[in-house]
Scaffold this motif. Sequence first.
Motif, mmCIF file in Angstrom:
data_model
loop_
_atom_site.group_PDB
_atom_site.id
_atom_site.type_symbol
_atom_site.label_atom_id
_atom_site.label_comp_id
_atom_site.label_asym_id
_atom_site.label_seq_id
_atom_site.Cartn_x
_atom_site.Cartn_y
_atom_site.Cartn_z
ATOM 1 N N SER A 184 77.529 10.435 -5.144
ATOM 2 C CA SER A 184 77.027 10.376 -3.779
ATOM 3 C C SER A 184 76.755 8.939 -3.374
ATOM 4 C CB SER A 184 75.748 11.206 -3.649
ATOM 5 O OG SER A 184 76.003 12.520 -4.073
ATOM 6 N N LEU A 185 76.143 8.174 -4.272
ATOM 7 C CA LEU A 185 75.868 6.768 -3.972
ATOM 8 C C LEU A 185 77.176 6.013 -3.790
ATOM 9 C CD1 LEU A 185 73.106 6.061 -6.647
ATOM 10 C CD2 LEU A 185 72.770 6.281 -4.174
ATOM 11 N N ALA A 186 78.109 6.252 -4.714
ATOM 12 C CA ALA A 186 79.372 5.507 -4.717
ATOM 13 C C ALA A 186 80.166 5.782 -3.445
ATOM 14 C CB ALA A 186 80.196 5.900 -5.939
ATOM 15 N N TYR A 187 80.227 7.052 -3.037
ATOM 16 C CA TYR A 187 81.028 7.373 -1.850
ATOM 17 C C TYR A 187 80.380 6.844 -0.589
ATOM 18 C CZ TYR A 187 84.025 10.207 -4.814
ATOM 19 O OH TYR A 187 84.905 10.622 -5.777
ATOM 20 N N ALA A 188 79.036 6.780 -0.583
ATOM 21 C CA ALA A 188 78.356 6.185 0.575
ATOM 22 C C ALA A 188 78.764 4.716 0.687
ATOM 23 C CB ALA A 188 76.853 6.315 0.440
ATOM 24 N N LEU A 189 78.783 4.016 -0.431
ATOM 25 C CA LEU A 189 79.177 2.605 -0.412
ATOM 26 C C LEU A 189 80.645 2.474 -0.003
ATOM 27 C CD1 LEU A 189 77.296 1.386 -3.595
ATOM 28 C CD2 LEU A 189 76.686 0.957 -1.209
ATOM 29 N N LEU A 190 81.492 3.376 -0.516
ATOM 30 C CA LEU A 190 82.917 3.376 -0.164
ATOM 31 C C LEU A 190 83.090 3.564 1.345
ATOM 32 C CD1 LEU A 190 85.937 3.575 -0.821
ATOM 33 C CD2 LEU A 190 85.596 5.945 -1.491
ATOM 34 N N ALA A 191 82.229 4.408 1.931
ATOM 35 C CA ALA A 191 82.334 4.674 3.365
ATOM 36 C C ALA A 191 81.743 3.544 4.193
ATOM 37 C CB ALA A 191 81.634 5.993 3.699
ATOM 38 N N GLY A 228 79.899 18.028 0.101
ATOM 39 C CA GLY A 228 79.133 16.807 -0.061
ATOM 40 C C GLY A 228 80.018 15.632 0.240
ATOM 41 N N PRO A 229 79.539 14.412 -0.024
ATOM 42 C CA PRO A 229 80.373 13.244 0.216
ATOM 43 C C PRO A 229 81.584 13.321 -0.707
ATOM 44 C CG PRO A 229 78.098 12.625 -0.323
ATOM 45 C CD PRO A 229 78.253 14.075 -0.627
ATOM 46 N N VAL A 230 82.789 13.155 -0.164
ATOM 47 C CA VAL A 230 83.982 13.155 -1.023
ATOM 48 C C VAL A 230 84.796 11.901 -0.740
ATOM 49 C CG1 VAL A 230 84.149 15.662 -1.277
ATOM 50 C CG2 VAL A 230 85.285 14.538 0.622
ATOM 51 N N ALA A 231 85.662 11.586 -1.685
ATOM 52 C CA ALA A 231 86.401 10.325 -1.622
ATOM 53 C C ALA A 231 87.222 10.216 -0.338
ATOM 54 C CB ALA A 231 87.305 10.201 -2.840
ATOM 55 N N ILE A 232 87.939 11.290 0.023
ATOM 56 C CA ILE A 232 88.911 11.178 1.105
ATOM 57 C C ILE A 232 88.225 10.974 2.455
ATOM 58 C CG2 ILE A 232 89.206 13.647 1.629
ATOM 59 C CD1 ILE A 232 92.211 11.601 0.998
ATOM 60 N N THR A 233 87.137 11.711 2.713
ATOM 61 C CA THR A 233 86.446 11.499 3.995
ATOM 62 C C THR A 233 85.768 10.130 4.001
ATOM 63 O OG1 THR A 233 84.559 12.706 3.129
ATOM 64 C CG2 THR A 233 86.031 13.935 4.549
ATOM 65 N N SER A 234 85.320 9.674 2.821
ATOM 66 C CA SER A 234 84.654 8.371 2.768
ATOM 67 C C SER A 234 85.622 7.245 3.087
ATOM 68 C CB SER A 234 84.039 8.151 1.385
ATOM 69 O OG SER A 234 83.124 9.183 1.103
ATOM 70 N N ILE A 235 86.811 7.266 2.471
ATOM 71 C CA ILE A 235 87.762 6.177 2.743
ATOM 72 C C ILE A 235 88.237 6.264 4.190
ATOM 73 C CG2 ILE A 235 89.842 7.388 1.915
ATOM 74 C CD1 ILE A 235 89.216 3.672 1.400
ATOM 75 N N MET A 236 88.372 7.496 4.718
ATOM 76 C CA MET A 236 88.768 7.634 6.126
ATOM 77 C C MET A 236 87.696 7.042 7.031
ATOM 78 S SD MET A 236 90.624 11.332 6.562
ATOM 79 C CE MET A 236 91.068 10.999 8.258
ATOM 80 N N THR A 237 86.436 7.325 6.718
ATOM 81 C CA THR A 237 85.339 6.766 7.513
ATOM 82 C C THR A 237 85.428 5.252 7.522
ATOM 83 O OG1 THR A 237 83.968 8.617 6.810
ATOM 84 C CG2 THR A 237 82.825 6.736 7.767
ATOM 85 N N MET A 250 76.861 10.871 7.347
ATOM 86 C CA MET A 250 78.062 10.685 6.537
ATOM 87 C C MET A 250 78.918 11.944 6.554
ATOM 88 S SD MET A 250 78.277 9.477 2.641
ATOM 89 C CE MET A 250 79.896 9.243 1.919
ATOM 90 N N PRO A 251 80.202 11.818 6.970
ATOM 91 C CA PRO A 251 81.077 13.000 6.967
ATOM 92 C C PRO A 251 81.206 13.566 5.556
ATOM 93 C CG PRO A 251 82.091 11.197 8.188
ATOM 94 C CD PRO A 251 80.896 10.636 7.495
ATOM 95 N N VAL A 252 81.242 14.890 5.449
ATOM 96 C CA VAL A 252 81.347 15.527 4.137
ATOM 97 C C VAL A 252 82.605 16.379 4.055
ATOM 98 C CG1 VAL A 252 78.851 15.593 3.775
ATOM 99 C CG2 VAL A 252 79.991 17.521 4.905
ATOM 100 N N GLY A 253 82.952 16.761 2.850
ATOM 101 C CA GLY A 253 84.129 17.598 2.647
ATOM 102 C C GLY A 253 83.884 18.560 1.507
ATOM 103 N N GLY A 254 84.849 19.438 1.272
ATOM 104 C CA GLY A 254 84.769 20.315 0.111
ATOM 105 C C GLY A 254 85.311 19.523 -1.068
ATOM 106 N N GLY A 255 84.450 19.205 -2.020
ATOM 107 C CA GLY A 255 84.864 18.274 -3.069
ATOM 108 C C GLY A 255 85.426 18.996 -4.266
ATOM 109 N N LEU A 256 86.631 18.569 -4.680
ATOM 110 C CA LEU A 256 87.256 19.164 -5.848
ATOM 111 C C LEU A 256 86.398 18.907 -7.073
ATOM 112 C CD1 LEU A 256 89.777 20.673 -6.751
ATOM 113 C CD2 LEU A 256 90.869 18.480 -7.147
ATOM 114 N N SER A 257 85.945 17.646 -7.251
ATOM 115 C CA SER A 257 85.222 17.333 -8.480
ATOM 116 C C SER A 257 83.832 17.955 -8.436
ATOM 117 C CB SER A 257 85.154 15.829 -8.706
ATOM 118 O OG SER A 257 84.321 15.227 -7.764
ATOM 119 N N ARG A 258 83.221 17.984 -7.221
ATOM 120 C CA ARG A 258 81.937 18.663 -7.090
ATOM 121 C C ARG A 258 82.048 20.121 -7.486
ATOM 122 N NH1 ARG A 258 77.727 16.724 -3.869
ATOM 123 N NH2 ARG A 258 78.190 14.531 -3.760
ATOM 124 N N THR A 259 83.104 20.765 -6.993
ATOM 125 C CA THR A 259 83.272 22.179 -7.277
ATOM 126 C C THR A 259 83.527 22.377 -8.767
ATOM 127 O OG1 THR A 259 84.188 22.394 -5.084
ATOM 128 C CG2 THR A 259 84.533 24.230 -6.565
#
Lengths: 555, 555
Positions: B14-21, B51-60, B297-306
């Motif tokens: 969650s921290l990492a994706y926030a920074l990525l976004a 939750g925060p996921v990589a793809i929505t974060s990089i898109m943001t 922060m935009p969220v998505g359905g996370g593969l790794s979270r799931t």
Amino acid sequence: MAGVIVTILVIPQSLAYALLAGLPPQAGLYASIFPVVAYVWLGSSSIQAVGPVAITSIMTFAVLSPLATPGSPQYIALAAGLALCSGVLTLVFGIFRLGFLSQLLSRPVVSGFISGSAVLIIISQLKFMLGIQVKGDNTWQTLLSVLSNFGQSNPVTLLFSGIALPWLLLSRYGLVRMAVRMGIAKTKAEVWVRVMPLIVLGTASLLVVGLNLDNAHHVAVVGAVQEGLGNINLFLPDVGSLQQLLTPALIMAFIGTVQNITMGQALAAKRRERLDPNRELVGLGAANVVAAFYGGMPVGGGLSRTAINLAAGARSPLAGLVSALSMLLIVLAGTHWFARMPLAVLATSIVVAAISMIDLKALRQAWSYDRADAYALLGTAAGVLLLGLEMGIATGILLSLITLLVRASTPHIAVIGRIVGTEHFRNVERHGVETIPGVLFLRIDESLFFGNLNAVEDRLVAELQKDARIKDLVLIMSAVNRVDTTAMEVLSDLNQDLAARGIRLHLAEVKGPVQDRLLNTPLWQSLSGRVHLSVNRAFEMLAAEKIADAGLYVI
Amino acid sequence: MAGVIVTILVIPQSLAYALLAGLPPQAGLYASIFPVVAYVWLGSSSIQAVGPVAITSIMTFAVLSPLATPGSPQYIALAAGLALCSGVLTLVFGIFRLGFLSQLLSRPVVSGFISGSAVLIIISQLKFMLGIQVKGDNTWQTLLSVLSNFGQSNPVTLLFSGIALPWLLLSRYGLVRMAVRMGIAKTKAEVWVRVMPLIVLGTASLLVVGLNLDNAHHVAVVGAVQEGLGNINLFLPDVGSLQQLLTPALIMAFIGTVQNITMGQALAAKRRERLDPNRELVGLGAANVVAAFYGGMPVGGGLSRTAINLAAGARSPLAGLVSALSMLLIVLAGTHWFARMPLAVLATSIVVAAISMIDLKALRQAWSYDRADAYALLGTAAGVLLLGLEMGIATGILLSLITLLVRASTPHIAVIGRIVGTEHFRNVERHGVETIPGVLFLRIDESLFFGNLNAVEDRLVAELQKDARIKDLVLIMSAVNRVDTTAMEVLSDLNQDLAARGIRLHLAEVKGPVQDRLLNTPLWQSLSGRVHLSVNRAFEMLAAEKIADAGLYVI
């Protein structure tokens, strides 16, 4: 002989279309000389005629009138640029055998484009028929301006068009039939009917001259037509105008290509000839390039010109050459004859030609045959009228592509059974057929691709829910011409999903090319059922299994 | 229990994706609280995690970094606007059951988009792994800047990422297998492997604290993470930013929809559940709307979270609620624990996650199955890298539509004959079959429409030229699912043309819906040959005719 007749007959047309295009009248005459020679030399059709035509003329006017004042030197230069660009593009289409590109335009779209353009032409000529001034940047404004200024019509002008219109309409639509009924040979009658506009125009011109109507009653006339050949046109378009001209030139080349190929093929079929469409395009392109340097008016393969050619008895390209030569003589010697021709009658003859371009038959046919094509036709016509020629054709292409995609996305899927006593399988809703309890035969009438998988899955789920006994699902792939990667993966998932629910997935009548691709995929390798060569074999095998399983077989 | 484990495991993510976004770190934590509750309440999947996921974060980041400085209040407001727009769109998709719209994206295009985004993510993290400053408005500039500044890397930072990278890669790709081989149960091993990033990050943080590396050696760390919940975010986007955000929000909603549905269906299938895709979308949309108001922060359905959820033993939506509650407690009490976490290790964990998003398997599969799909995949990925996310997906859609059109325009056409002793007809090139001299059986494997008529005509002409004896042409329409107006007219012309040349045109196996349309057309009414229910009947009848005509019948 046919060549000379054709020349005389096409003079009014040539003058009229030049005026329609916003060019000086002599441009229309020039466009009937050298481009014709170029076409005779390079084209393949022995009797098709090129020259100024309605559709290229209205396109020229529509494209260029926002860019320059019609008739101004700048306008003439732009028209030459347009002819050059569209000529070069058509040449390139021909040389690189790209004629098939014109397939992007379906017949309903082309028909809608031409009908819409015809309405534009009619609206543009109303001011000449009424003898009024109109203002307006678009179709509606022009039409409104015509209606609000109707009261200021010039009475003599109105009289001219009021008499010419029914007379010309009659000569176009009823005279041949009447003459034939009176015992005159049809080809002869057709020539005389073609002469009618010339007689009408001649009479009107004589009236103008005799009664001095142009000076005494302000009846607008053609005015001085430059005599002689003038100079070769060397205003080549600069980079800025090239960018503005490229899209319209492309559309002109496309429409020209479609018209030329369609008409050429129809003519060739009638005369038991085979047409080389790409050679046609080379001829048409060369004609436009030549036109660019002399007079600057874009030309096309004219339906009415060709009809005149045929009616006058032209049987070889020689007629084209003779016609060009006669026109050259007229340009060198006799253009002052046309100076006092009344514009109202010329405009009326354009309107009559335009009316014949409105193809209601195509609309009726498309409406009864395929509603989506009718909408594409109407959409294109409406687009041409409301948004302009370029947006009109873009609307048409878009509508036809959307139709394709929507249809491919909503495939026809039929539950099928066997017609008793045969090996034929048909839709259970359309025919009385036998089925096997617990076995579902589904025929998918569409290639499987990412866009229609949802629809297929939804139908599958619905069919499986209808009958909980189903243990075998046979997908009949006879109409599935391709299975893309997404579809292959979805089918593969489906296979696993069904297997988990105790339902076997079978495939039948998979086409060779589809099978070749599927061989190495997880779908093929872990298919829970079998791959059957024919639906009948699947039917026989599954029926036998059911009998073996249950000791009974219900038809 | 699963809920608590999940919370601890997803903190670094969650921290990492926030920074990525480009958002403050606490935004990632907030995004793991209320959106999760909204999703549990409205979504249909029992174990999928949002939750925060990589793809929505990089898109943001990709969408917003040109519009505002990352981390600034304006940027945070825009991120909230993006979450809101994409949330509302996703909700609308769900409520109006428009989930099928996501079909516009084929799997290869989605895969190319995700792989391309993953490479973008990796490139964006290099500066943190090296401890350098980079400049660059696009991918290449950033990459060049990284390479040219490589010499200025912070040695301690480099050491951190150099050790963390192989360790995290190993834990992701080899550790489960090793553990299983060592006799540890797979599910247990999976949990431990998921804990590994946390251990690495914890160790690294302790090293930073113990050796005071952030102050003594300029090792970049997360920095102060705001404690407590702050205020509800009420920066709503104005009209100007709405326009800028709409397209990216739409793409985000589409990609989110596709990922969610695809992943959700796969999970549901594994668990023998049925997924309601549209209800999923309502859940995802609501989660994003809630996210917009808290942390933004935009969220998505996370593969790794799931996956973490499943590995930790979550079996019901309760796990999601517990996880949200635990996260809430952490946010209220413990965010200072993360302040001295080194960015290099966090970035390394993002890179490792991104590497797993690069789907080479999909590329290999598409390459071997359908080259055009592989090109669409590569084109999308290249578009994402070179032209940005929006143009990348547009490239992909365009490539897949062009593929569809090109294929429909170049239909497979087979000359067919009868397999001896059966009623099956197959390609003469693929099978040993019997034919009738003077009769040509052609099967067209595509719907007939304006775009492929030229190809069909060319093939027909070529086949007829091969054998001058042909007097009967049978078109087998079993794979022709539609005949549009243009095609109907061309077939009609063809019928006349062939009749004039003494060749009869027959149709066989015309599908019901096609036949219904054709009944009232000139083609049907003046067909020179017959309409046959099946190819076999046509074969029998024509063979009998030939025998009657000539007194001989050659197989």
